[in-house]
Write a protein that holds these residues in place. Structure first.
Motif, PDB file in Angstrom:
ATOM      1  N   ILE A 138    -130.030  60.630  41.807  1.00  0.00           N
ATOM      2  CA  ILE A 138    -129.019  59.828  41.093  1.00  0.00           C
ATOM      3  C   ILE A 138    -127.651  60.029  41.728  1.00  0.00           C
ATOM      4  O   ILE A 138    -126.913  59.065  41.976  1.00  0.00           O
ATOM      5  CB  ILE A 138    -128.979  60.210  39.602  1.00  0.00           C
ATOM      6  N   PHE A 139    -127.295  61.269  42.003  1.00  0.00           N
ATOM      7  CA  PHE A 139    -125.999  61.547  42.615  1.00  0.00           C
ATOM      8  C   PHE A 139    -125.898  60.931  44.011  1.00  0.00           C
ATOM      9  O   PHE A 139    -124.826  60.487  44.423  1.00  0.00           O
ATOM     10  CB  PHE A 139    -125.773  63.062  42.688  1.00  0.00           C
ATOM     11  N   GLN A 140    -127.003  60.926  44.742  1.00  0.00           N
ATOM     12  CA  GLN A 140    -126.974  60.323  46.070  1.00  0.00           C
ATOM     13  C   GLN A 140    -126.691  58.830  45.979  1.00  0.00           C
ATOM     14  O   GLN A 140    -125.908  58.273  46.759  1.00  0.00           O
ATOM     15  CB  GLN A 140    -128.293  60.550  46.796  1.00  0.00           C
ATOM     16  N   VAL A 141    -127.310  58.159  45.016  1.00  0.00           N
ATOM     17  CA  VAL A 141    -127.041  56.734  44.810  1.00  0.00           C
ATOM     18  C   VAL A 141    -125.577  56.516  44.466  1.00  0.00           C
ATOM     19  O   VAL A 141    -124.930  55.594  44.980  1.00  0.00           O
ATOM     20  CB  VAL A 141    -127.954  56.165  43.704  1.00  0.00           C
ATOM     21  N   LEU A 142    -125.031  57.341  43.612  1.00  0.00           N
ATOM     22  CA  LEU A 142    -123.630  57.187  43.220  1.00  0.00           C
ATOM     23  C   LEU A 142    -122.694  57.343  44.416  1.00  0.00           C
ATOM     24  O   LEU A 142    -121.713  56.613  44.545  1.00  0.00           O
ATOM     25  CB  LEU A 142    -123.272  58.215  42.152  1.00  0.00           C
ATOM     26  N   CYS A 143    -123.000  58.308  45.275  1.00  0.00           N
ATOM     27  CA  CYS A 143    -122.144  58.527  46.446  1.00  0.00           C
ATOM     28  C   CYS A 143    -122.249  57.365  47.437  1.00  0.00           C
ATOM     29  O   CYS A 143    -121.247  56.985  48.054  1.00  0.00           O
ATOM     30  CB  CYS A 143    -122.532  59.836  47.133  1.00  0.00           C
ATOM     31  N   ASP A 144    -123.450  56.797  47.573  1.00  0.00           N
ATOM     32  CA  ASP A 144    -123.650  55.705  48.516  1.00  0.00           C
ATOM     33  C   ASP A 144    -123.201  54.360  47.951  1.00  0.00           C
ATOM     34  O   ASP A 144    -122.682  53.513  48.671  1.00  0.00           O
ATOM     35  CB  ASP A 144    -125.121  55.615  48.921  1.00  0.00           C
ATOM     36  N   ARG A 145    -123.422  54.175  46.649  1.00  0.00           N
ATOM     37  CA  ARG A 145    -123.137  52.887  46.012  1.00  0.00           C
ATOM     38  C   ARG A 145    -122.481  53.126  44.646  1.00  0.00           C
ATOM     39  O   ARG A 145    -123.114  52.996  43.593  1.00  0.00           O
ATOM     40  CB  ARG A 145    -124.438  52.086  45.838  1.00  0.00           C
ATOM     41  N   PRO A 146    -121.216  53.517  44.632  1.00  0.00           N
ATOM     42  CA  PRO A 146    -120.546  53.835  43.367  1.00  0.00           C
ATOM     43  C   PRO A 146    -120.493  52.670  42.394  1.00  0.00           C
ATOM     44  O   PRO A 146    -120.307  52.882  41.195  1.00  0.00           O
ATOM     45  CB  PRO A 146    -119.139  54.259  43.807  1.00  0.00           C
ATOM     46  N   GLU A 147    -120.691  51.448  42.886  1.00  0.00           N
ATOM     47  CA  GLU A 147    -120.646  50.288  41.987  1.00  0.00           C
ATOM     48  C   GLU A 147    -121.809  50.289  40.995  1.00  0.00           C
ATOM     49  O   GLU A 147    -121.783  49.549  39.991  1.00  0.00           O
ATOM     50  CB  GLU A 147    -120.653  48.984  42.797  1.00  0.00           C
ATOM     51  N   VAL A 148    -122.824  51.119  41.229  1.00  0.00           N
ATOM     52  CA  VAL A 148    -123.961  51.139  40.315  1.00  0.00           C
ATOM     53  C   VAL A 148    -123.757  52.138  39.172  1.00  0.00           C
ATOM     54  O   VAL A 148    -124.669  52.330  38.362  1.00  0.00           O
ATOM     55  CB  VAL A 148    -125.274  51.479  41.055  1.00  0.00           C
ATOM     56  N   LEU A 149    -122.592  52.746  39.103  1.00  0.00           N
ATOM     57  CA  LEU A 149    -122.348  53.762  38.077  1.00  0.00           C
ATOM     58  C   LEU A 149    -122.716  53.297  36.671  1.00  0.00           C
ATOM     59  O   LEU A 149    -123.408  54.017  35.942  1.00  0.00           O
ATOM     60  CB  LEU A 149    -120.884  54.223  38.116  1.00  0.00           C
ATOM     61  N   PRO A 150    -122.296  52.094  36.236  1.00  0.00           N
ATOM     62  CA  PRO A 150    -122.675  51.685  34.874  1.00  0.00           C
ATOM     63  C   PRO A 150    -124.183  51.654  34.659  1.00  0.00           C
ATOM     64  O   PRO A 150    -124.662  51.946  33.561  1.00  0.00           O
ATOM     65  CB  PRO A 150    -122.058  50.285  34.751  1.00  0.00           C
ATOM     66  N   GLY A 151    -124.926  51.351  35.688  1.00  0.00           N
ATOM     67  CA  GLY A 151    -126.370  51.242  35.550  1.00  0.00           C
ATOM     68  C   GLY A 151    -127.083  52.560  35.363  1.00  0.00           C
ATOM     69  O   GLY A 151    -128.230  52.581  34.913  1.00  0.00           O
ATOM     70  N   VAL A 152    -126.412  53.676  35.709  1.00  0.00           N
ATOM     71  CA  VAL A 152    -127.058  54.982  35.544  1.00  0.00           C
ATOM     72  C   VAL A 152    -126.354  55.831  34.487  1.00  0.00           C
ATOM     73  O   VAL A 152    -126.648  57.006  34.335  1.00  0.00           O
ATOM     74  CB  VAL A 152    -127.093  55.756  36.880  1.00  0.00           C
ATOM     75  N   SER A 153    -125.426  55.222  33.767  1.00  0.00           N
ATOM     76  CA  SER A 153    -124.655  55.994  32.790  1.00  0.00           C
ATOM     77  C   SER A 153    -125.565  56.619  31.728  1.00  0.00           C
ATOM     78  O   SER A 153    -125.319  57.737  31.260  1.00  0.00           O
ATOM     79  CB  SER A 153    -123.600  55.114  32.120  1.00  0.00           C
ATOM     80  N   ALA A 154    -126.608  55.901  31.329  1.00  0.00           N
ATOM     81  CA  ALA A 154    -127.517  56.445  30.318  1.00  0.00           C
ATOM     82  C   ALA A 154    -128.231  57.692  30.836  1.00  0.00           C
ATOM     83  O   ALA A 154    -128.411  58.673  30.104  1.00  0.00           O
ATOM     84  CB  ALA A 154    -128.541  55.384  29.913  1.00  0.00           C
ATOM     85  N   GLY A 183    -116.771  62.344  41.767  1.00  0.00           N
ATOM     86  CA  GLY A 183    -116.343  63.569  42.445  1.00  0.00           C
ATOM     87  C   GLY A 183    -117.343  64.690  42.257  1.00  0.00           C
ATOM     88  O   GLY A 183    -117.662  65.433  43.187  1.00  0.00           O
ATOM     89  N   TYR A 184    -117.878  64.792  41.040  1.00  0.00           N
ATOM     90  CA  TYR A 184    -118.860  65.831  40.749  1.00  0.00           C
ATOM     91  C   TYR A 184    -120.144  65.596  41.547  1.00  0.00           C
ATOM     92  O   TYR A 184    -120.741  66.545  42.085  1.00  0.00           O
ATOM     93  CB  TYR A 184    -119.155  65.830  39.256  1.00  0.00           C
ATOM     94  N   ALA A 185    -120.565  64.333  41.620  1.00  0.00           N
ATOM     95  CA  ALA A 185    -121.773  64.012  42.381  1.00  0.00           C
ATOM     96  C   ALA A 185    -121.630  64.445  43.831  1.00  0.00           C
ATOM     97  O   ALA A 185    -122.532  65.080  44.403  1.00  0.00           O
ATOM     98  CB  ALA A 185    -122.059  62.514  42.292  1.00  0.00           C
ATOM     99  N   ALA A 186    -120.502  64.112  44.442  1.00  0.00           N
ATOM    100  CA  ALA A 186    -120.293  64.456  45.847  1.00  0.00           C
ATOM    101  C   ALA A 186    -120.231  65.966  46.056  1.00  0.00           C
ATOM    102  O   ALA A 186    -120.827  66.511  46.999  1.00  0.00           O
ATOM    103  CB  ALA A 186    -119.007  63.808  46.359  1.00  0.00           C
ATOM    104  N   GLN A 187    -119.518  66.669  45.165  1.00  0.00           N
ATOM    105  CA  GLN A 187    -119.379  68.108  45.329  1.00  0.00           C
ATOM    106  C   GLN A 187    -120.694  68.840  45.058  1.00  0.00           C
ATOM    107  O   GLN A 187    -121.035  69.809  45.740  1.00  0.00           O
ATOM    108  CB  GLN A 187    -118.261  68.633  44.429  1.00  0.00           C
ATOM    109  N   CYS A 188    -121.456  68.368  44.058  1.00  0.00           N
ATOM    110  CA  CYS A 188    -122.759  68.980  43.784  1.00  0.00           C
ATOM    111  C   CYS A 188    -123.715  68.799  44.962  1.00  0.00           C
ATOM    112  O   CYS A 188    -124.414  69.738  45.359  1.00  0.00           O
ATOM    113  CB  CYS A 188    -123.363  68.375  42.525  1.00  0.00           C
ATOM    114  N   LEU A 189    -123.741  67.592  45.512  1.00  0.00           N
ATOM    115  CA  LEU A 189    -124.613  67.354  46.665  1.00  0.00           C
ATOM    116  C   LEU A 189    -124.191  68.214  47.846  1.00  0.00           C
ATOM    117  O   LEU A 189    -125.033  68.767  48.561  1.00  0.00           O
ATOM    118  CB  LEU A 189    -124.583  65.872  47.046  1.00  0.00           C
ATOM    119  N   GLY A 190    -122.879  68.308  48.059  1.00  0.00           N
ATOM    120  CA  GLY A 190    -122.388  69.129  49.157  1.00  0.00           C
ATOM    121  C   GLY A 190    -122.780  70.587  48.998  1.00  0.00           C
ATOM    122  O   GLY A 190    -123.212  71.246  49.961  1.00  0.00           O
TER     123      GLY A 190
END
Length: 269
Positions: A138-154, A183-190
């Motif tokens: 999920i975090f990888q998707v957010l980092c690559d395509r942040p526009e999908v954030l609403p779709g994974v909010s649940a 920011g959390y997604a990117a830092q967690c993945l890192g």
């Protein structure tokens, strides 16, 4: 995302007192260590830090990307500026990777290490948390395509609910705004991808791993396996959750007890 170390440090120091370095996980305010700081006060000089998830830590600021290397470099320079040569290291979760790297640095002598629900790369055959396995893609998707954030909010909400169940509110902080989530997604993945295989901290005295029996983010099998492989001590805290250092007095008391014993191994610096 903005490349910025964005680290905030807290230092409680008194001349002549041994140092304790508290290595925090990403995205959680260093207030998570307030109880432990109070426990250590009067006996130790202490430094801890937080990483900001957005520029200037603003709720709707630009997300901040932060690598393990950047964190380690920033912490190293700050410790040198504070005059820290030797210390007892205490880490929580992914902060253990930072402590491991500090223990490899020639500038420091780590007297002992006490790791709380520490995160490790134990290889594909080692135990792993279901939370990490589910949240990483999920975090990888957010980092690559942040526009999908609403779709994974649940899904993010479900992860936060799992992480905070049983009194662990500190872990809800990264999910407070969409920008902080990114920011959390990117830092967690890192941090996760930057973990050294079997990155066990090296210290003068034997280490101690404390794991919570009720940790819903990471199973205590991770800490137990790492302790077996590294030769560190292992203790299970009954009812302890992931951020048990924040509110369980027995955890702070045990950490202090360990720090007192480890600090006695000083060479006088």
């Amino acid at each position: 995302m903005t490349k910025n170390t964005a680290m905030s440090f807290r230092v409680e120091a008194s001349a002549g007192r041994p140092w304790v370095v508290l290595c925090n996980t990403v995205g959680v305010p260093h207030a998570v260590f307030d109880r432990l700081l109070a426990e250590l006060a009067g006996s130790f000089s202490v430094v801890c830090w937080s990483t900001s998830l957005t520029e200037r830590d603003e709720p709707a600021g630009k997300p901040v990307e932060l690598t393990v290397e950047e964190q380690t470099a920033e912490v190293t320079e700050r410790l040198k500026s504070f005059g820290v040569r030797e210390f007892v290291g205490v880490s929580w979760c992914s902060g253990t990777e930072i402590l491991y790297r500090l223990s490899q640095h020639e500038a420091f002598r780590v007297l002992g290490h006490c790791c709380l629900n520490p995160a490790f790369n134990l290889g594909p055959e080692g135990p792993c948390s279901e939370w990490e396995r589910s949240i990483e893609p999920i975090f990888q998707v957010l980092c690559d395509r942040p526009e999908v954030l609403p779709g994974v909010s649940a899904l993010l909400g479900a992860a936060a609910a799992s992480a905070t169940r049983g009194g662990d509110p500190s872990l809800a902080f990264p999910y407070s705004t969409p920008e902080r989530v990114l920011g959390y997604a990117a830092q967690c993945l890192g941090m996760k991808r930057g973990r050294t295989f079997e990155g066990f901290v090296r210290s003068v005295g034997p280490g101690l791993y404390l794991a919570g029996s009720a940790d819903e983010v990471q199973p205590f099998a991770v800490s137990r396996t790492a302790a077996q492989r590294s030769g560190a001590g292992f203790e299970l805290i009954d009812g302890g959750h992931h951020a048990m250092v924040a509110d369980l007095p027995e955890v702070s008391a045990r950490v202090r007890e360990y720090c007192v014993a480890a600090a006695a191994l000083t060479d006088g610096h």
